[in-house]
Design a protein around this motif. Structure first.
Motif, PDB file in Angstrom:
ATOM      1  N   LYS A  73      10.022  -5.711 -12.814  1.00 10.55           N
ATOM      2  CA  LYS A  73      10.024  -6.029 -11.214  1.00 10.55           C
ATOM      3  C   LYS A  73       9.340  -7.177 -11.265  1.00 10.55           C
ATOM      4  CE  LYS A  73       8.488  -1.895 -10.573  1.00 10.55           C
ATOM      5  NZ  LYS A  73       8.152  -0.918  -9.308  1.00 10.55           N
ATOM      6  N   GLY A  74       8.499  -8.047 -12.067  1.00 12.78           N
ATOM      7  CA  GLY A  74       7.913  -8.756 -11.980  1.00 12.78           C
ATOM      8  C   GLY A  74       8.274  -9.898 -11.488  1.00 12.78           C
ATOM      9  N   ASP A  75       7.443 -11.069 -10.319  1.00 13.50           N
ATOM     10  CA  ASP A  75       8.726 -12.068  -9.658  1.00 13.50           C
ATOM     11  C   ASP A  75       7.140 -12.911 -10.360  1.00 13.50           C
ATOM     12  OD1 ASP A  75       9.427 -14.123  -8.806  1.00 13.50           O
ATOM     13  OD2 ASP A  75       9.986 -13.130  -6.953  1.00 13.50           O
ATOM     14  N   PRO A  76       7.535 -14.173 -11.042  1.00 14.40           N
ATOM     15  CA  PRO A  76       6.549 -15.178 -11.212  1.00 14.40           C
ATOM     16  C   PRO A  76       6.355 -16.098 -10.006  1.00 14.40           C
ATOM     17  CG  PRO A  76       8.305 -15.800 -13.067  1.00 14.40           C
ATOM     18  CD  PRO A  76       8.349 -14.266 -11.910  1.00 14.40           C
ATOM     19  N   LEU A  77       6.893 -16.589  -8.977  1.00 16.03           N
ATOM     20  CA  LEU A  77       7.011 -16.918  -7.964  1.00 16.03           C
ATOM     21  C   LEU A  77       5.864 -16.317  -6.964  1.00 16.03           C
ATOM     22  CD1 LEU A  77      10.963 -17.877  -7.774  1.00 16.03           C
ATOM     23  CD2 LEU A  77       9.198 -18.889  -8.629  1.00 16.03           C
ATOM     24  N   GLN A  78       5.996 -14.725  -6.237  1.00 16.29           N
ATOM     25  CA  GLN A  78       5.391 -14.213  -6.039  1.00 16.29           C
ATOM     26  C   GLN A  78       3.983 -14.938  -6.478  1.00 16.29           C
ATOM     27  OE1 GLN A  78       5.261 -11.901  -3.989  1.00 16.29           O
ATOM     28  NE2 GLN A  78       7.078 -11.253  -3.220  1.00 16.29           N
ATOM     29  N   VAL A  79       3.795 -14.985  -7.276  1.00 20.92           N
ATOM     30  CA  VAL A  79       2.228 -15.313  -7.906  1.00 20.92           C
ATOM     31  C   VAL A  79       1.729 -16.510  -7.419  1.00 20.92           C
ATOM     32  CG1 VAL A  79       0.680 -15.454  -9.674  1.00 20.92           C
ATOM     33  CG2 VAL A  79       2.836 -13.910  -9.664  1.00 20.92           C
ATOM     34  N   ALA A  80       2.773 -17.620  -7.259  1.00 18.51           N
ATOM     35  CA  ALA A  80       2.530 -19.424  -7.902  1.00 18.51           C
ATOM     36  C   ALA A  80       2.846 -19.529  -5.505  1.00 18.51           C
ATOM     37  CB  ALA A  80       4.109 -19.832  -7.968  1.00 18.51           C
ATOM     38  N   GLN A  81       3.382 -18.209  -5.337  1.00 17.54           N
ATOM     39  CA  GLN A  81       3.239 -18.373  -3.646  1.00 17.54           C
ATOM     40  C   GLN A  81       2.107 -18.583  -3.644  1.00 17.54           C
ATOM     41  OE1 GLN A  81       6.255 -18.623  -1.408  1.00 17.54           O
ATOM     42  NE2 GLN A  81       5.051 -17.493   0.473  1.00 17.54           N
ATOM     43  N   ILE A  82       1.648 -17.281  -3.866  1.00 16.05           N
ATOM     44  CA  ILE A  82      -0.333 -16.691  -3.059  1.00 16.05           C
ATOM     45  C   ILE A  82      -1.184 -18.241  -3.471  1.00 16.05           C
ATOM     46  CG2 ILE A  82      -1.718 -14.653  -3.678  1.00 16.05           C
ATOM     47  CD1 ILE A  82       0.401 -13.126  -3.228  1.00 16.05           C
ATOM     48  N   ALA A  83      -1.476 -18.033  -5.076  1.00 12.60           N
ATOM     49  CA  ALA A  83      -1.903 -18.795  -5.632  1.00 12.60           C
ATOM     50  C   ALA A  83      -1.834 -20.786  -4.905  1.00 12.60           C
ATOM     51  CB  ALA A  83      -2.219 -19.154  -6.773  1.00 12.60           C
ATOM     52  N   GLY A  84      -0.889 -20.746  -4.520  1.00 10.09           N
ATOM     53  CA  GLY A  84      -0.432 -21.994  -3.989  1.00 10.09           C
ATOM     54  C   GLY A  84      -1.055 -22.464  -2.176  1.00 10.09           C
ATOM     55  N   ILE A  85      -1.408 -20.999  -1.897  1.00  6.60           N
ATOM     56  CA  ILE A  85      -1.547 -21.092   0.203  1.00  6.60           C
ATOM     57  C   ILE A  85      -3.223 -21.060  -0.840  1.00  6.60           C
ATOM     58  CG2 ILE A  85      -1.494 -19.204   0.908  1.00  6.60           C
ATOM     59  CD1 ILE A  85       0.643 -18.842   1.299  1.00  6.60           C
ATOM     60  N   MET A  86      -3.243 -20.205  -1.674  1.00  4.78           N
ATOM     61  CA  MET A  86      -5.393 -19.885  -1.656  1.00  4.78           C
ATOM     62  C   MET A  86      -5.512 -21.297  -1.991  1.00  4.78           C
ATOM     63  SD  MET A  86      -5.436 -15.991  -3.353  1.00  4.78           S
ATOM     64  CE  MET A  86      -7.213 -15.342  -2.583  1.00  4.78           C
ATOM     65  N   ALA A  87      -5.166 -22.384  -2.722  1.00 15.04           N
ATOM     66  CA  ALA A  87      -5.307 -23.327  -3.355  1.00 15.04           C
ATOM     67  C   ALA A  87      -5.659 -24.387  -2.029  1.00 15.04           C
ATOM     68  CB  ALA A  87      -4.736 -24.067  -4.347  1.00 15.04           C
ATOM     69  N   ALA A  88      -4.514 -24.139  -1.151  1.00 24.39           N
ATOM     70  CA  ALA A  88      -4.447 -25.182  -0.095  1.00 24.39           C
ATOM     71  C   ALA A  88      -5.714 -25.771   0.673  1.00 24.39           C
ATOM     72  CB  ALA A  88      -3.105 -24.630   0.813  1.00 24.39           C
ATOM     73  N   LYS A  89      -6.152 -24.268   0.433  1.00 24.00           N
ATOM     74  CA  LYS A  89      -6.923 -23.530   1.920  1.00 24.00           C
ATOM     75  C   LYS A  89      -8.652 -24.120   1.021  1.00 24.00           C
ATOM     76  CE  LYS A  89      -6.431 -18.956   2.301  1.00 24.00           C
ATOM     77  NZ  LYS A  89      -6.049 -17.239   2.703  1.00 24.00           N
ATOM     78  N   LYS A  90      -8.127 -24.210  -0.403  1.00 23.48           N
ATOM     79  CA  LYS A  90      -9.320 -24.829  -1.121  1.00 23.48           C
ATOM     80  C   LYS A  90      -9.813 -26.425  -1.185  1.00 23.48           C
ATOM     81  CE  LYS A  90      -9.334 -20.902  -4.133  1.00 23.48           C
ATOM     82  NZ  LYS A  90     -10.024 -19.659  -4.024  1.00 23.48           N
ATOM     83  N   THR A  91      -8.360 -26.765  -0.524  1.00 26.14           N
ATOM     84  CA  THR A  91      -8.299 -28.489  -0.864  1.00 26.14           C
ATOM     85  C   THR A  91      -9.717 -29.272  -0.484  1.00 26.14           C
ATOM     86  OG1 THR A  91      -6.413 -28.374  -0.569  1.00 26.14           O
ATOM     87  CG2 THR A  91      -6.756 -30.642  -0.300  1.00 26.14           C
ATOM     88  N   ALA A  92     -10.601 -29.078   0.346  1.00 26.69           N
ATOM     89  CA  ALA A  92     -11.292 -30.143   0.714  1.00 26.69           C
ATOM     90  C   ALA A  92     -12.707 -29.531  -0.286  1.00 26.69           C
ATOM     91  CB  ALA A  92     -11.913 -29.951   2.031  1.00 26.69           C
ATOM     92  N   ASP A  93     -12.662 -28.695  -1.127  1.00 22.66           N
ATOM     93  CA  ASP A  93     -13.526 -28.251  -2.499  1.00 22.66           C
ATOM     94  C   ASP A  93     -12.636 -28.891  -2.985  1.00 22.66           C
ATOM     95  OD1 ASP A  93     -15.669 -26.618  -3.179  1.00 22.66           O
ATOM     96  OD2 ASP A  93     -14.571 -25.126  -3.884  1.00 22.66           O
ATOM     97  N   ILE A  94     -11.724 -29.338  -3.485  1.00 15.21           N
ATOM     98  CA  ILE A  94     -11.127 -28.770  -4.984  1.00 15.21           C
ATOM     99  C   ILE A  94     -11.537 -31.177  -4.587  1.00 15.21           C
ATOM    100  CG2 ILE A  94      -8.876 -29.612  -6.441  1.00 15.21           C
ATOM    101  CD1 ILE A  94      -8.853 -26.804  -5.744  1.00 15.21           C
ATOM    102  N   ILE A  95     -11.029 -31.445  -4.261  1.00 18.22           N
ATOM    103  CA  ILE A  95     -10.595 -32.731  -3.391  1.00 18.22           C
ATOM    104  C   ILE A  95     -11.928 -33.842  -3.292  1.00 18.22           C
ATOM    105  CG2 ILE A  95      -8.879 -34.795  -2.717  1.00 18.22           C
ATOM    106  CD1 ILE A  95      -7.647 -32.939  -4.774  1.00 18.22           C
TER     107      ILE A  95
END
Lengths: 160, 160, 160, 160, 160, 160
Positions: free
Chosen positions: F51-73
């Motif tokens: 039942k697993g869906d890599p797009l679920q994990v990718a979307q969650i990771a992408g949203i969490m990373a967007a919130k960290k942008t100022a910490d990464i760039i």
């Protein structure tokens, strides 16, 4: 000058390759001092912040910051810290009081914990400043330095 | 003493309620100084770290740390910083050279950016230490303090 | 069911678009309770951890965690918190004592601070557990819930 | 009472020195339960959040939080986690349904992963709450506790 | 298909149990390429950003991001990195220039550093974009891929 | 060349002063594409990861990373994001399939969200790679670019 190990051939900073270094027990002690006015010192001692103790907050902040060192200092290696403690001592100075902050850090790893100890005392001093700045913004963080380190190929180091 | 605003009635630290404060333009300048030996100063100036420049790394680390201040200093409010820059100046001292680091931070918000500026210069100094410590571990971070702040109800502040 | 606002048309979680919502003053209070044995309660009260106070550490951890909520809970919006405080109360229970932890959080923003308050009390409870688990690992964190929230379009909410 | 290992002689929290402890295989299982209304349970089961599954988000959040434990819980040692998985089970309760969340964590290190497992289930429960709170804010996180731990000098532990 | 090791029986992602894997020396090299206009390339080469060098910032950002990989990629294991360096090469392309970014990462551990190397080059490319986007927003990050990895049970891997 | 706004007079990167800019509604859309083999595509579509869906994990990771942008760039301003969503589309390619990832981000602030959108799609692509790399390590992340941005003084931008 090969001693500038943190730089590559193009003059850009790198994280030094420590894969060939031995795992040894390492310790580091760092110290920072914060100068405070007699008025602020008395307010703290006389319990004017009720039961509150800025040293509690400073120690917790320092320990948490030590764990974040590799995230704060760009070329630091991640390290699995194995023990951190602080001492705090007030001393009468010419113009008031000095609060002497020392942090001791231990790990066994391939690189030392000097930066972790220096980060720990720096953040403890900044936190003390933050907790008390409503009373006195003129506090000055004075000498911050590495007191000693042991372990590792480069040998032990003792300040002065 | 009501001035210890960071503490609640039970003597535990709180994040002060600033919801009723006005949004104003706020700036803060902080300074830290790091004492280095003539040997280290000469190595840097003579390009012995090739094209590398420890001030580049120190400035980047300081800016990134300023953004993390509320994560490092326990009772700091999160703040949306709007501009950060540094100056670095070397000065001949009795025993070598002093590198004077200043950070200027701007925001418009309900609380000031003093801790952000102090954190920025402290981390810049620690990073300079880290980038050069392979050459000289005896560097000492000297006076770290708030040079000035403007904006906010408590008014402007100028060191000394 | 349009109420599941956190999901997009493909069934994947999204960060809800709040750009059209109004900025209002918002508060939330959350509560968590931790059950401890009489033996542990007595040890704490009788000062057997010397001057140490697990509630100090719990409160600091809870405040720091509230600031990290958007980094911990995947779909939470970043929020500029404006004030956080805790109360702690011990109550005699059938098998020992209950420590009742409440956190109150304030902000003015486009979305509420319920998750921040729930995260704050959860982390405070976990930290209390960590500070005392060497004495007693059988502590249980009991009911954790939202006590009330005010502000925002969906209106106020009061538990029960 | 020497059992309060997390405190130093001055009553301030320290990160315990574990440098002399052995590296052993360690596991921990923690559990948290969240009570939900029949209305919410039915909405989830009947696919009213389309293909979406709050347990997916909860599990991912719980795993990511476990990796952040040393950053969230002040005196926790950093640990290199080697495996994390969750189980989720719905059970009919008196007033609706209980969702029982368990996390199992493995590592080989000098200290245990109890706090990591407890943090994992707590954050999974908070995330489930966040993903469903638009439908029902009355959910209550019920008992959160350590189910068992194995490995380490203090021996194995089984709840009850 | 047992090859999808990152998923549990219920189809939810897990952190794979690597406790039984051997500690071996592992390396990974990843590459990313960013296409820039002749106008932007000339501006950089002719020193129009004065003494500034976007590659300095890109390298520092890439190294710091590599250390955060387990915090950014949900199912990545935490890893103690032991060395990171970058190369940057400009090449004339059909429509301007290509900047080829490679990162090499080393560690000794139970799992590889492929994701760390891929994260390092991706963030270096994003940072280069950020530092130059005021001049030219049309830059495109082209192929990002794993060049090679060595060490570990699954054996060495070389692209193409 | 005054366009390199991210650099100060000494050629060191600064966080640009945006305090005088207007608060406007801003959006950005970024895109990344990942090339996968037919074998991997079929495995995903045929439910071989249950039942697993890599797009679920990718979307969650992408949203969490967007919130960290100022910490990464390093030079990114902190931004209060107000909405993030993704689309994923598979397309047949010459050698297999292309997965086209788009992220749309909204905020109202003094600076744009281009870097947040680019970071979101980059991390989503890296996460997809991580979730599937046990099956196929030859995936290549192809073009990553800014599709469009709206709002702000520099005006709207549309790729091509």
């Amino acid at each position: 000058m090969s001693d500038f190990t943190h730089w590559n051939e193009e003059g850009r900073p790198k994280m030094v390759d420590i894969s060939q270094k031995d795992v040894t027990t390492r310790t580091a002690i760092a110290q920072s001092t914060i100068a405070l006015s007699t008025k602020l010192y008395d307010a703290i001692q006389n319990g004017l912040i009720k039961k509150g103790d800025p040293l509690q907050v400073a120690q917790i902040a320092g320990i948490m910051a030590a764990k974040k060192t590799a995230d704060i200092i760009p070329m630091c290696h991640p390290i699995i810290l194995q023990g951190i403690d602080f001492t705090f001592n007030y001393q009468k100075s010419e113009n008031g009081y000095d609060l002497i902050i020392q942090a001791t850090i231990k790990c066994s790893g391939k690189t030392g914990v000097e930066m972790e100890a220096l980060t720990a005392v720096s953040v403890a001093a900044l936190t003390f400043y933050d907790m008390c700045k409503a009373v006195d913004k003129t506090m000055v963080i004075k000498e911050t330095f590495l007191v000693q380190k042991t372990g590792g190929k480069s040998g032990d180091f003792f300040h002065k």
